[in-house]
Design a protein around this motif. Sequence first.
Motif, PDB file in Angstrom:
ATOM      1  N   ASP A 234      46.830  52.606  53.704  1.00 50.00           N
ATOM      2  CA  ASP A 234      46.581  52.579  52.263  1.00 50.00           C
ATOM      3  C   ASP A 234      47.864  52.280  51.496  1.00 50.00           C
ATOM      4  OD1 ASP A 234      44.629  53.339  49.970  1.00 50.00           O
ATOM      5  OD2 ASP A 234      46.403  54.564  49.568  1.00 50.00           O
ATOM      6  N   ALA A 235      48.958  52.924  51.874  1.00 51.08           N
ATOM      7  CA  ALA A 235      50.224  52.692  51.180  1.00 51.08           C
ATOM      8  C   ALA A 235      50.707  51.259  51.381  1.00 51.08           C
ATOM      9  CB  ALA A 235      51.274  53.685  51.678  1.00 51.08           C
ATOM     10  N   PHE A 236      50.538  50.736  52.593  1.00 50.64           N
ATOM     11  CA  PHE A 236      50.956  49.361  52.863  1.00 50.64           C
ATOM     12  C   PHE A 236      50.141  48.369  52.032  1.00 50.64           C
ATOM     13  CE2 PHE A 236      50.494  45.423  55.351  1.00 50.64           C
ATOM     14  CZ  PHE A 236      51.830  45.048  55.466  1.00 50.64           C
ATOM     15  N   GLY A 237      48.827  48.587  51.960  1.00 49.57           N
ATOM     16  CA  GLY A 237      47.987  47.685  51.178  1.00 49.57           C
ATOM     17  C   GLY A 237      48.299  47.739  49.691  1.00 49.57           C
ATOM     18  N   LEU A 238      48.452  48.942  49.144  1.00 54.84           N
ATOM     19  CA  LEU A 238      48.770  49.060  47.719  1.00 54.84           C
ATOM     20  C   LEU A 238      50.145  48.480  47.412  1.00 54.84           C
ATOM     21  CD1 LEU A 238      47.397  52.615  46.857  1.00 54.84           C
ATOM     22  CD2 LEU A 238      46.382  50.399  46.313  1.00 54.84           C
ATOM     23  N   ARG A 239      51.077  48.626  48.339  1.00 55.09           N
ATOM     24  CA  ARG A 239      52.407  48.047  48.123  1.00 55.09           C
ATOM     25  C   ARG A 239      52.332  46.526  48.071  1.00 55.09           C
ATOM     26  NH1 ARG A 239      56.949  46.346  51.138  1.00 55.09           N
ATOM     27  NH2 ARG A 239      58.932  46.960  50.176  1.00 55.09           N
ATOM     28  N   ARG A 240      51.538  45.944  48.957  1.00 54.94           N
ATOM     29  CA  ARG A 240      51.367  44.490  48.919  1.00 54.94           C
ATOM     30  C   ARG A 240      50.757  44.047  47.595  1.00 54.94           C
ATOM     31  NH1 ARG A 240      48.493  41.043  53.184  1.00 54.94           N
ATOM     32  NH2 ARG A 240      49.154  39.579  51.562  1.00 54.94           N
ATOM     33  N   LEU A 241      49.738  44.747  47.144  1.00 57.74           N
ATOM     34  CA  LEU A 241      49.106  44.385  45.879  1.00 57.74           C
ATOM     35  C   LEU A 241      50.089  44.531  44.720  1.00 57.74           C
ATOM     36  CD1 LEU A 241      45.711  46.170  46.528  1.00 57.74           C
ATOM     37  CD2 LEU A 241      46.004  43.707  46.277  1.00 57.74           C
ATOM     38  N   PHE A 242      50.878  45.598  44.741  1.00 59.41           N
ATOM     39  CA  PHE A 242      51.846  45.837  43.671  1.00 59.41           C
ATOM     40  C   PHE A 242      52.898  44.732  43.619  1.00 59.41           C
ATOM     41  CE2 PHE A 242      55.982  47.626  42.451  1.00 59.41           C
ATOM     42  CZ  PHE A 242      55.704  48.044  41.162  1.00 59.41           C
ATOM     43  N   LEU A 243      53.348  44.268  44.773  1.00 57.43           N
ATOM     44  CA  LEU A 243      54.419  43.280  44.814  1.00 57.43           C
ATOM     45  C   LEU A 243      53.918  41.850  44.619  1.00 57.43           C
ATOM     46  CD1 LEU A 243      56.492  44.664  47.837  1.00 57.43           C
ATOM     47  CD2 LEU A 243      57.119  44.765  45.424  1.00 57.43           C
ATOM     48  N   GLU A 244      52.736  41.541  45.132  1.00 60.34           N
ATOM     49  CA  GLU A 244      52.317  40.146  45.203  1.00 60.34           C
ATOM     50  C   GLU A 244      51.448  39.697  44.043  1.00 60.34           C
ATOM     51  OE1 GLU A 244      50.805  38.964  49.021  1.00 60.34           O
ATOM     52  OE2 GLU A 244      52.089  40.382  50.080  1.00 60.34           O
TER      53      GLU A 244
END
Length: 366
Positions: A234-244
């Motif tokens: 979950d943290a990895f996915g949200l981080r990708r969304l936040f950055l990209e």
Amino acid sequence: MGIFSLRRKLAADTGGLGTSLIALRLEAGDVAPVHSTVVVFNAGGHARRAAAGKVACEPGEMAVCFHPGPYTMHLTPFAAAPEWALRLRFVVDVANPRVEQQRFDLYLYSEMAERLDVTAFRASAQSALQIELAQGALDLPPCTSLEEWHAFRAGLNQLMYTRFGVTVDDCVPVDLGDQIDFADVLKARATEEAAAIAVSAAIAAPPPDQPSMAPVTPAGATRPDAAPATARQDAFGLRRLFLELPSLSGGLRVLVLPDGLPVFQQHQALLLRLGMAALNVNTMPSLAWAAPDQPLPHEEQARRTGQTLLAVQALDEAWALLARLQLAAHVQWPGLLDEADRICANLETGLAFRRAPYAPRTEPTL
């Protein structure tokens, strides 16, 4: 005096860089090999490139070293025909001065953990290619003509650059019949299908009758139902969304639009929806809590994580759509904007269900 407690820091293992290893993370004081490039990210995610040599980082910064290549890998366009592949040779180009952030730098910062080897990159690139072929965005028919092959190569080149930030140097079809173990292929496919079924079951799990009123876990303690793997996904996915998502919106914003008010209005609506999705990600609640003093059951955490993965899947499709828009003729824009509407709807739905603490109730129907 503590003299004998001082230990020399172990040097980073850069073996294989440029052959089987594309990039790896370095610490301050490590030495980047010759012919490699160092990318330093500050706390805000902004990158700067430096020459090879001793790495110098300020507190809070992260350094990544990559070799430009070239690299060679085999991609299987169709999962049902693993004996037929494309031999792809790609490189990482020098920095493009016309853009504020290099796409490959963003890929490293967003998706790489500690190391990026050719095998892991091949899996991501092959998945992106298979999805585009399955959805009809790329066309590779049997007995491909020269014109069809050139059209496919143009789409593949743009997809690899827009999605991963690498430049395709050469691509030729090859026969891997003597190198493929079909038993291993079937085992791997069964494992992937089982994982997909598990994610679907977590997403479709029925909500509990009442919210959990379990006592609050003290800070720093480990809950019995804690799921580190689920939390990491979950943290990895949200981080990708936040950055990209901001970078994706920037790429869509600089496109040259065809003449006409309807296309302009659809384009502006698309940018607005992506901006609202980015705001939704920035204010996303914690995975493990339904409300203050109300820990969330593990089943609902798994459901939330599944919705995050669906939103990330929509993000990957949006990058592929951006590659198609960059090559599209004016007459293709209405259809591609309809595709963008579908992708945005999937992204918004995934984020909405990720925000909800419990799955919505569905009344039985006759």
